[in-house]
Scaffold this motif. Structure first.
Motif, PDB file in Angstrom:
ATOM      1  N   UNK A 170      52.562  29.678 -15.760  1.00 21.49           N
ATOM      2  CA  UNK A 170      53.076  29.632 -14.387  1.00 21.49           C
ATOM      3  C   UNK A 170      52.570  28.411 -13.627  1.00 21.49           C
ATOM      4  N   UNK A 171      53.358  27.969 -12.676  1.00 20.51           N
ATOM      5  CA  UNK A 171      52.919  26.907 -11.782  1.00 20.51           C
ATOM      6  C   UNK A 171      51.730  27.422 -10.976  1.00 20.51           C
ATOM      7  N   UNK A 172      50.714  26.591 -10.735  1.00 21.68           N
ATOM      8  CA  UNK A 172      49.525  27.082 -10.025  1.00 21.68           C
ATOM      9  C   UNK A 172      49.800  27.578  -8.614  1.00 21.68           C
ATOM     10  N   UNK A 173      50.782  26.994  -7.943  1.00 19.31           N
ATOM     11  CA  UNK A 173      51.117  27.467  -6.595  1.00 19.31           C
ATOM     12  C   UNK A 173      51.674  28.886  -6.666  1.00 19.31           C
ATOM     13  N   UNK A 174      52.564  29.130  -7.627  1.00 21.70           N
ATOM     14  CA  UNK A 174      53.100  30.480  -7.825  1.00 21.70           C
ATOM     15  C   UNK A 174      51.978  31.451  -8.177  1.00 21.70           C
ATOM     16  N   UNK A 175      51.062  31.025  -9.038  1.00 21.89           N
ATOM     17  CA  UNK A 175      49.959  31.901  -9.444  1.00 21.89           C
ATOM     18  C   UNK A 175      49.094  32.281  -8.248  1.00 21.89           C
ATOM     19  N   UNK A 176      48.806  31.329  -7.367  1.00 24.71           N
ATOM     20  CA  UNK A 176      48.027  31.626  -6.160  1.00 24.71           C
ATOM     21  C   UNK A 176      48.750  32.657  -5.311  1.00 24.71           C
ATOM     22  N   UNK A 177      50.042  32.467  -5.127  1.00 28.29           N
ATOM     23  CA  UNK A 177      50.821  33.406  -4.312  1.00 28.29           C
ATOM     24  C   UNK A 177      50.803  34.812  -4.917  1.00 28.29           C
ATOM     25  N   UNK A 178      50.928  34.900  -6.231  1.00 28.88           N
ATOM     26  CA  UNK A 178      50.941  36.199  -6.897  1.00 28.88           C
ATOM     27  C   UNK A 178      49.582  36.893  -6.794  1.00 28.88           C
ATOM     28  N   UNK A 179      48.510  36.125  -6.936  1.00 29.16           N
ATOM     29  CA  UNK A 179      47.166  36.699  -6.823  1.00 29.16           C
ATOM     30  C   UNK A 179      46.938  37.239  -5.424  1.00 29.16           C
ATOM     31  N   UNK A 180      47.325  36.476  -4.427  1.00 29.70           N
ATOM     32  CA  UNK A 180      47.152  36.952  -3.045  1.00 29.70           C
ATOM     33  C   UNK A 180      47.984  38.198  -2.791  1.00 29.70           C
ATOM     34  N   UNK A 181      49.216  38.234  -3.321  1.00 29.72           N
ATOM     35  CA  UNK A 181      50.075  39.403  -3.143  1.00 29.72           C
ATOM     36  C   UNK A 181      49.487  40.632  -3.829  1.00 29.72           C
ATOM     37  N   UNK A 182      48.673  40.398  -4.879  1.00 29.28           N
ATOM     38  CA  UNK A 182      48.031  41.499  -5.600  1.00 29.28           C
ATOM     39  C   UNK A 182      46.682  41.862  -5.010  1.00 29.28           C
ATOM     40  N   UNK A 183      46.358  41.308  -3.838  1.00 32.50           N
ATOM     41  CA  UNK A 183      45.103  41.631  -3.173  1.00 32.50           C
ATOM     42  C   UNK A 183      43.900  40.907  -3.752  1.00 32.50           C
ATOM     43  N   UNK A 184      44.142  39.865  -4.549  1.00 28.80           N
ATOM     44  CA  UNK A 184      43.051  39.162  -5.206  1.00 28.80           C
ATOM     45  C   UNK A 184      42.592  37.917  -4.470  1.00 28.80           C
ATOM     46  N   UNK A 185      41.492  37.367  -4.953  1.00 29.74           N
ATOM     47  CA  UNK A 185      40.891  36.163  -4.375  1.00 29.74           C
ATOM     48  C   UNK A 185      41.033  35.037  -5.389  1.00 29.74           C
ATOM     49  N   UNK A 186      41.927  34.057  -5.148  1.00 31.02           N
ATOM     50  CA  UNK A 186      42.139  32.975  -6.097  1.00 31.02           C
ATOM     51  C   UNK A 186      41.158  31.818  -5.880  1.00 31.02           C
ATOM     52  N   UNK A 187      40.519  31.389  -6.973  1.00 30.03           N
ATOM     53  CA  UNK A 187      39.554  30.292  -6.955  1.00 30.03           C
ATOM     54  C   UNK A 187      39.928  29.319  -8.067  1.00 30.03           C
ATOM     55  N   UNK A 188      40.049  28.062  -7.733  1.00 33.46           N
ATOM     56  CA  UNK A 188      40.433  27.015  -8.687  1.00 33.46           C
ATOM     57  C   UNK A 188      39.256  26.783  -9.638  1.00 33.46           C
ATOM     58  N   UNK A 189      39.449  27.082 -10.934  1.00 31.61           N
ATOM     59  CA  UNK A 189      38.379  26.950 -11.929  1.00 31.61           C
ATOM     60  C   UNK A 189      38.190  25.494 -12.353  1.00 31.61           C
ATOM     61  N   UNK A 190      36.921  25.076 -12.475  1.00 24.63           N
ATOM     62  CA  UNK A 190      36.557  23.714 -12.924  1.00 24.63           C
ATOM     63  C   UNK A 190      37.663  22.697 -12.617  1.00 24.63           C
TER      64      UNK A 190
END
Length: 282
Positions: A170-190
C-alpha cells in the motif's frame, strides 16, 4: 523506564516465538516492549500471556510494508490499532498474498542457479507467518550459499539482483489513513535508513503527516546521525512523537533489545492516542 517499541517474532521474520521474544525482553531489563510483526497481529495473544507472566508491559502493534509511487519502500509501525478493522485487514491481506506470490517467483528464479526449492524456504517459516525475503535468506544460509542474512541481502537478494521480484504494497499515505481509522498510532519506522536503499523526499513526510502520521522512529541504528538531527527538527516543528527502538529480530539481525529506547513521555502520548486496542502496562 526502559521502553523498546519495535521487535519481531517468528510470526514474521524474527527467530523467536512471541513468548520467547517477551522472555528476551525481560532478560534485557525492558519495562515495556512492542510486538510489531510484519503485516500480522497473529502473535499478540501469545505475547500477552507471556507479558503477564514476566511482568513486562506490552504494546500490541504491527509493521506495515508500504511503497511509494516511485517504488521506494516505506515501513510504517502502528500501535494499539483494532486488529479486526475491516479496511486495514483487507489491505494487509492483499499485501500478504502478494508477498507469497513474490516469494514463490523469487525461489523459482533462484532454483535455476542454486540448489534451493520451495520446501527449503518453507522449513524456515513458522505456521501462519508472513513470508518474506528473510525466510529465503535463512534457506540460503542453511544451504551454505550465504554466510548469514546480511550477506544474502547484500548479494543474492538485493533489489538490484536478477532474482528480485517486486510485489504490491500500500501507499504510505493510504496506510496512515487506514491505521488512524482503525484507532491506531502510526509511526514512520527508520525513515532515513539510507543504507537499506532509497529514502523518501521531504514531501512524502509532509503528505504522511497531513494524512495523520503521529510519530517518527528517530533513534534507530539505521538512521545516520545527520538524519536524526533533521528528523528531530521535523518532529519538533510538527508536534510528532519521537521514538527509539532496537528493531530486534532475535538471531536474525545483530540488533539487540534496548540498544535504542523510547521515553516514558512518548509512550504516554502513544497510549493516549491509541483507541483500537488496549496496552498491557503492569
Amino acid at each position: 523506564m526502559r521502553i523498546d517499541l519495535h521487535a519481531h517474532s517468528n510470526i514474521s521474520d524474527g527467530t523467536q516465538r512471541p513468548a520467547e521474544l517477551v522472555a528476551a525482553a525481560a532478560a534485557a531489563r525492558l519495562d515495556v516492549m512492542a510486538l510489531t510483526d510484519h503485516d500480522t497481529t497473529d502473535g499478540w495473544a501469545e505475547a500477552l500471556t507471556a507479558a503477564r507472566h514476566h511482568g513486562v508491559g506490552l504494546i500490541p502493534g504491527m509493521e506495515i510494508s508500504c511503497k511509494t509511487s516511485q517504488g521506494i519502500s516505506v515501513h510504517l509501525l502502528c500501535y494499539l490499532h483494532d486488529p479486526l478493522d475491516a479496511g486495514l485487514v483487507e489491505e494487509i491481506t492483499k499485501a500478504k498474498v502478494a508477498r507469497l506470490t513474490r516469494a514463490e517467483s523469487m525461489v523459482a528464479r533462484l532454483a535455476e542457479d542454486y540448489p534451493l526449492n520451495w520446501d527449503d524456504v518453507s522449513a524456515h517459516v513458522a505456521p501462519g507467518a508472513t513470508i518474506g525475503r528473510p525466510h529465503i535468506a535463512d534457506a540460503l544460509v542453511a544451504a551454505g550459499i550465504a554466510a548469514d542474512r546480511n550477506e544474502a541481502f547484500a548479494t543474492i537478494l538485493t533489489s538490484h539482483s536478477r532474482y528480485f521480484v517486486s510485489h504490491y504494497a500500500p501507499d504510505p499515505v493510504l496506510a496512515v489513513e487506514l491505521v488512524r481509522a482503525a484507532g491506531g498510532v502510526p509511526v514512520f519506522a527508520h525513515p532515513l535508513a539510507s543504507a537499506r536503499g532509497r529514502v523518501v523526499a521531504p514531501e512524502i513526510f509532509h503528505d504522511m503527516i497531513d494524512a495523520g502520521l503521529l510519530g517518527l522512529e528517530v533513534e534507530h541504528r539505521d538512521n545516520p546521525p545527520e538524519a536524526r538531527i533533521w528528523l528531530r527538527s521535523l518532529a519538533l516543528e510538527k508536534g510528532l512523537i519521537v521514538t527509539g527502538s532496537s528493531d530486534y529480530h532475535g538471531a536474525g539481525k545483530p540488533n539487540q533489545f534496548g540498544e535504542n529506547l523510547t521515553s516514558p513521555e512518548a509512550l504516554e502520548r502513544i497510549v493516549a492516542q491509541g483507541t483500537g486496542t488496549a496496552p498491557y502496562l503492569p
